[in-house]
Structure formats: structure tokens, C-alpha cells
Design a protein around this motif. Structure first.
Motif, PDB file in Angstrom:
ATOM      1  N   ALA A  75       0.838  -1.200   0.000  1.00 36.34           N
ATOM      2  CA  ALA A  75       0.000   0.000   0.000  1.00 36.34           C
ATOM      3  C   ALA A  75       0.870   1.246   0.000  1.00 36.34           C
ATOM      4  N   THR A  76       0.462   2.226  -0.812  1.00 38.65           N
ATOM      5  CA  THR A  76       1.213   3.468  -0.967  1.00 38.65           C
ATOM      6  C   THR A  76       0.247   4.642  -0.957  1.00 38.65           C
ATOM      7  N   HIS A  77       0.527   5.640  -0.138  1.00 41.88           N
ATOM      8  CA  HIS A  77      -0.307   6.846  -0.167  1.00 41.88           C
ATOM      9  C   HIS A  77       0.017   7.641  -1.424  1.00 41.88           C
ATOM     10  N   VAL A  78      -1.010   8.156  -2.078  1.00 39.53           N
ATOM     11  CA  VAL A  78      -0.804   8.889  -3.326  1.00 39.53           C
ATOM     12  C   VAL A  78       0.130  10.086  -3.133  1.00 39.53           C
ATOM     13  N   ASP A  79       0.091  10.712  -1.951  1.00 39.09           N
ATOM     14  CA  ASP A  79       0.987  11.844  -1.691  1.00 39.09           C
ATOM     15  C   ASP A  79       2.448  11.398  -1.680  1.00 39.09           C
ATOM     16  N   ASP A  80       2.704  10.218  -1.107  1.00 37.61           N
ATOM     17  CA  ASP A  80       4.073   9.698  -1.082  1.00 37.61           C
ATOM     18  C   ASP A  80       4.546   9.344  -2.488  1.00 37.61           C
ATOM     19  N   ALA A  81       3.644   8.775  -3.284  1.00 37.85           N
ATOM     20  CA  ALA A  81       4.002   8.445  -4.666  1.00 37.85           C
ATOM     21  C   ALA A  81       4.381   9.707  -5.434  1.00 37.85           C
ATOM     22  N   ALA A  82       3.595  10.760  -5.261  1.00 38.47           N
ATOM     23  CA  ALA A  82       3.888  12.024  -5.943  1.00 38.47           C
ATOM     24  C   ALA A  82       5.221  12.602  -5.471  1.00 38.47           C
ATOM     25  N   VAL A 131       7.870  11.081  -4.270  1.00 38.23           N
ATOM     26  CA  VAL A 131       9.036  10.341  -4.760  1.00 38.23           C
ATOM     27  C   VAL A 131       9.249  10.591  -6.257  1.00 38.23           C
ATOM     28  N   HIS A 132       8.164  10.664  -7.019  1.00 32.80           N
ATOM     29  CA  HIS A 132       8.311  10.958  -8.446  1.00 32.80           C
ATOM     30  C   HIS A 132       8.983  12.317  -8.661  1.00 32.80           C
ATOM     31  N   LEU A 133       8.556  13.316  -7.910  1.00 35.28           N
ATOM     32  CA  LEU A 133       9.141  14.649  -8.069  1.00 35.28           C
ATOM     33  C   LEU A 133      10.578  14.695  -7.557  1.00 35.28           C
ATOM     34  N   ALA A 134      10.842  13.984  -6.461  1.00 33.28           N
ATOM     35  CA  ALA A 134      12.215  13.927  -5.949  1.00 33.28           C
ATOM     36  C   ALA A 134      13.141  13.285  -6.970  1.00 33.28           C
ATOM     37  N   GLY A 135      12.593  12.351  -7.741  1.00 35.30           N
ATOM     38  CA  GLY A 135      13.393  11.674  -8.750  1.00 35.30           C
ATOM     39  C   GLY A 135      13.912  12.587  -9.840  1.00 35.30           C
ATOM     40  N   LEU A 136      13.298  13.751 -10.000  1.00 35.84           N
ATOM     41  CA  LEU A 136      13.744  14.704 -11.019  1.00 35.84           C
ATOM     42  C   LEU A 136      14.961  15.509 -10.580  1.00 35.84           C
ATOM     43  N   LYS A 137      15.272  15.473  -9.290  1.00 35.68           N
ATOM     44  CA  LYS A 137      16.380  16.280  -8.787  1.00 35.68           C
ATOM     45  C   LYS A 137      17.721  15.762  -9.296  1.00 35.68           C
ATOM     46  N   GLU A 189      12.870   6.029   2.517  1.00 39.64           N
ATOM     47  CA  GLU A 189      12.658   7.030   3.566  1.00 39.64           C
ATOM     48  C   GLU A 189      13.986   7.626   4.022  1.00 39.64           C
ATOM     49  N   ILE A 190      15.005   6.779   4.099  1.00 43.86           N
ATOM     50  CA  ILE A 190      16.335   7.253   4.502  1.00 43.86           C
ATOM     51  C   ILE A 190      16.933   8.156   3.422  1.00 43.86           C
ATOM     52  N   ASP A 191      16.903   7.678   2.185  1.00 37.91           N
ATOM     53  CA  ASP A 191      17.550   8.408   1.090  1.00 37.91           C
ATOM     54  C   ASP A 191      16.876   9.746   0.798  1.00 37.91           C
ATOM     55  N   LEU A 192      15.541   9.772   0.867  1.00 31.71           N
ATOM     56  CA  LEU A 192      14.809  10.990   0.511  1.00 31.71           C
ATOM     57  C   LEU A 192      14.361  11.786   1.735  1.00 31.71           C
ATOM     58  N   GLU A 193      14.688  11.289   2.913  1.00 34.02           N
ATOM     59  CA  GLU A 193      14.508  12.012   4.178  1.00 34.02           C
ATOM     60  C   GLU A 193      13.054  12.403   4.451  1.00 34.02           C
ATOM     61  N   PHE A 194      12.164  11.433   4.360  1.00 39.96           N
ATOM     62  CA  PHE A 194      10.794  11.640   4.805  1.00 39.96           C
ATOM     63  C   PHE A 194      10.206  10.293   5.210  1.00 39.96           C
ATOM     64  N   THR A 195       9.091  10.324   5.937  1.00 46.56           N
ATOM     65  CA  THR A 195       8.458   9.113   6.442  1.00 46.56           C
ATOM     66  C   THR A 195       7.156   8.853   5.695  1.00 46.56           C
ATOM     67  N   PHE A 196       6.971   7.620   5.253  1.00 50.45           N
ATOM     68  CA  PHE A 196       5.752   7.273   4.531  1.00 50.45           C
ATOM     69  C   PHE A 196       4.519   7.462   5.413  1.00 50.45           C
ATOM     70  N   LYS A 197       3.420   7.837   4.795  1.00 49.58           N
ATOM     71  CA  LYS A 197       2.140   7.853   5.487  1.00 49.58           C
ATOM     72  C   LYS A 197       1.681   6.417   5.734  1.00 49.58           C
ATOM     73  N   THR A 198       0.848   6.240   6.759  1.00 55.09           N
ATOM     74  CA  THR A 198       0.416   4.908   7.154  1.00 55.09           C
ATOM     75  C   THR A 198      -0.807   4.462   6.356  1.00 55.09           C
ATOM     76  N   TYR A 199      -1.113   3.170   6.468  1.00 54.26           N
ATOM     77  CA  TYR A 199      -2.332   2.651   5.843  1.00 54.26           C
ATOM     78  C   TYR A 199      -3.559   3.330   6.444  1.00 54.26           C
ATOM     79  N   GLU A 200      -3.511   3.620   7.735  1.00 56.48           N
ATOM     80  CA  GLU A 200      -4.619   4.332   8.371  1.00 56.48           C
ATOM     81  C   GLU A 200      -4.823   5.701   7.726  1.00 56.48           C
ATOM     82  N   ASP A 201      -3.732   6.402   7.422  1.00 55.59           N
ATOM     83  CA  ASP A 201      -3.835   7.691   6.725  1.00 55.59           C
ATOM     84  C   ASP A 201      -4.549   7.524   5.383  1.00 55.59           C
ATOM     85  N   MET A 202      -4.207   6.466   4.675  1.00 54.88           N
ATOM     86  CA  MET A 202      -4.823   6.214   3.368  1.00 54.88           C
ATOM     87  C   MET A 202      -6.320   5.982   3.518  1.00 54.88           C
ATOM     88  N   VAL A 203      -6.688   5.164   4.502  1.00 54.05           N
ATOM     89  CA  VAL A 203      -8.103   4.854   4.722  1.00 54.05           C
ATOM     90  C   VAL A 203      -8.878   6.120   5.073  1.00 54.05           C
TER      91      VAL A 203
END
Length: 276
Positions: A178-185, A187-193, A246-260
Motif C-alpha cells: 500500500a502506498t499513499h498517493v501523496d508519497d508516490a507524488a 518520490v516521483h518529483l524527488a526523482g527529477l532532482k 525514507e532514509i535516502d529521501l529524508e521523509f516518512t511514509f504515510k500509514t495505511y490508516e492515513d490512506m483509509v
């Protein structure tokens, strides 16, 4: 000033040559999701490979391209059936699997695996001038700003989560991921750096049916009035460890509860029921 172009490619075997002219950064987002209404070979497996391979070949002809971010999936390196005793990371790989496939998820996984293998072989053999980032999300859940009514929420992977809180019983179990859409966005944007390359997984440990606990906690009125009713979506455990992202991009994923909470909240908004 930089500009943004969005392209929908109907025929995935068609070269991207025209679309990619003068483009600096490419984010490859969409491919067919696993669906029982698609042929496993022609509707799921082949498009996953053709779309990525066609894009890379076209990009190699365009000197303006500096980076391509490709959306893959955690299923690109999950063997079927999954073995929960085996830890999977972005470094895990599957060989190209023999065809044909008789069901959607094995076809989807094999297509993603083959596309990932093609990408890495292409980089090694062709040594393109652009960098490539591969993003491996699980099932993406969260608010869908395209949705105009409740029916629209069921158009994507949110339908899996919604089934567990709207009284639906799934015909078969689904592998965890499971992936929160905000986290997916993010990481995609971080990938452009500049300086970012390689593969980045985005997934959290969860059980699909834990969605019911979340709606009982956060939307008790909607549970009491029957708007939300307990469903059943069995989960196949998968030991996919994406903590390195999370280590490389320095942020913490949202939880499944957040998604729900986000999906259930939008469901109530669109149905005209505040439900808190």
C-alpha cells in the motif's frame, strides 16, 4: 520558464519521438492496472514492456532529455505466490518469466519485472545520456481529485480499499503493498532532482481489512448509520522493505490508516455525508 506537457499514448507500440521533442524531463505514469476484463497477455503483460521500451528508445534519439522517471511497481520483484519469509527490496530482481499467463496478477508482475529488466539492460548496453529513476509503489490509495462522484472513486485502486469498508467480499486475496498517493507524488518529483538515480520503493506493511478499524475509529457516525459496513479483502503477506527510500529521501511514509482516512473521507464528501 519551464513548461509542463501531458501526453496520453493510446497505442503503446507507437514511438514517442514527436511527443518527446525538446523535452528535458519525462515522468512515465500510467499503464493498464490488473483487471479481470483485460487479456493477461495482450492487455496487461505486453503493454508494460512495450510502453517502457518504446519510451527509452525514443528518448535516446532526443538530446534534450536529461532524466526519465518510470513508474514501475512493487510487484516487479514479488514472486508469485509471495514468500513472506523472503525480504524484498529495490535490489531484488525476478527473471523474465515464461508465458502465457492465465490470470491478471502474475501477468502484471511479469510485465513489470520484464520492463524493469529491459530498463536496466538498456542503460548498461546503450549508456544513454539521460539518467533513469524507477519508482516502485504498491497499490496507490488516497484522495482522487479527478473524482466527481462516488462512482469515480472506484475507477482506480481505491476500489480495493473501499470494498473493505462498504460491505464487499473479494473473490480472491490480494498481495500486500500500500502506498499513499501523496508519497508516490513526492518520490516521483524527488526523482527529477539532480544526482538522484536508481530505484525507489514506496510501500508500507498493512492488512487490507485493517481499513475497518480505521473507519470505526475516525468515522463512527458513518459506521452507526450504515454508510460504512464491514467487507472482506483477504491479504497475502509480503515482506517488502522500502525503508531505504525514507532514509535516502529524508521523509516518512504515510500509514495505511492515513490512506483509509483520506479515501473514506472523500467517499463521505461525495456522497453528501460528513459522517464524523
Amino acid at each position: 520558464m519551464p513548461s509542463l506537457k501531458a501526453f496520453t499514448v493510446i497505442k503503446l507500440t507507437t514511438p514517442y519521438d514527436e511527443a518527446i521533442k525538446g523535452v528535458t524531463y519525462v515522468i512515465h505514469l500510467a499503464l493498464p492496472l490488473p483487471s479481470p476484463f483485460l487479456d493477461p497477455q495482450t492487455g496487461i503483460y505486453k503493454p508494460n514492456i512495450k510502453s517502457v521500451s518504446t519510451l527509452l528508445v525514443s528518448a535516446s534519439k532526443e538530446p534534450s532529455v536529461k532524466k526519465i522517471v518510470i513508474t514501475s511497481s512493487v510487484f516487479a520483484n514479488i514472486p508469485f505466490p509471495p514468500d513472506p519469509s523472503q525480504e524484498i527490496t529495490t535490489r531484488s530482481r525476478l527473471p523474465n518469466l515464461p508465458r502465457p499467463f492465465d490470470s491478471m496478477l502474475p501477468a502484471y508482475s511479469a510485465g513489470k519485472a520484464a520492463a524493469l529488466n529491459f530498463t536496466e539492460n538498456f542503460i548498461k548496453e546503450k549508456e544513454p545520456s539521460f539518467a533513469v529513476v524507477t519508482v516502485l509503489p504498491g497499490f496507490v490509495f488516497g484522495r482522487d481529485d479527478r473524482a466527481l462522484d462516488v462512482k469515480d472513486l472506484y475507477a482506480g485502486t481505491n476500489r480495493i480499499l473501499l470494498g473493505a469498508i462498504t460491505g464487499q467480499s473479494a473473490a480472491s486475496p490480494m498481495p500486500a503493498g500500500a502506498t499513499h498517493v501523496d508519497d508516490a507524488a513526492k518520490v516521483h518529483l524527488a526523482g527529477l532532482k539532480e544526482g538522484i538515480a536508481g530505484s525507489f520503493g514506496i510501500t508500507t506493511v498493512h492488512n487490507f481489512n485493517d481499513a475497518w478499524k480505521a473507519v470505526e475509529k475516525h468515522f463512527s457516525e458513518a459506521v452507526a448509520d450504515g454508510t460504512f459496513t464491514q467487507g472482506n479483502q483477504p491479504t497475502v503477506p509480503v515482506n517488502w522493505n522500502a525503508h531505504q527510500t525514507e532514509i535516502d529521501l529524508e521523509f516518512t511514509f504515510k500509514t495505511y490508516e492515513d490512506m483509509v482516512v483520506d479515501v473514506a473521507g472523500q467517499y463521505l464528501e461525495l456522497s453528501g455525508n460528513k459522517g464524523n
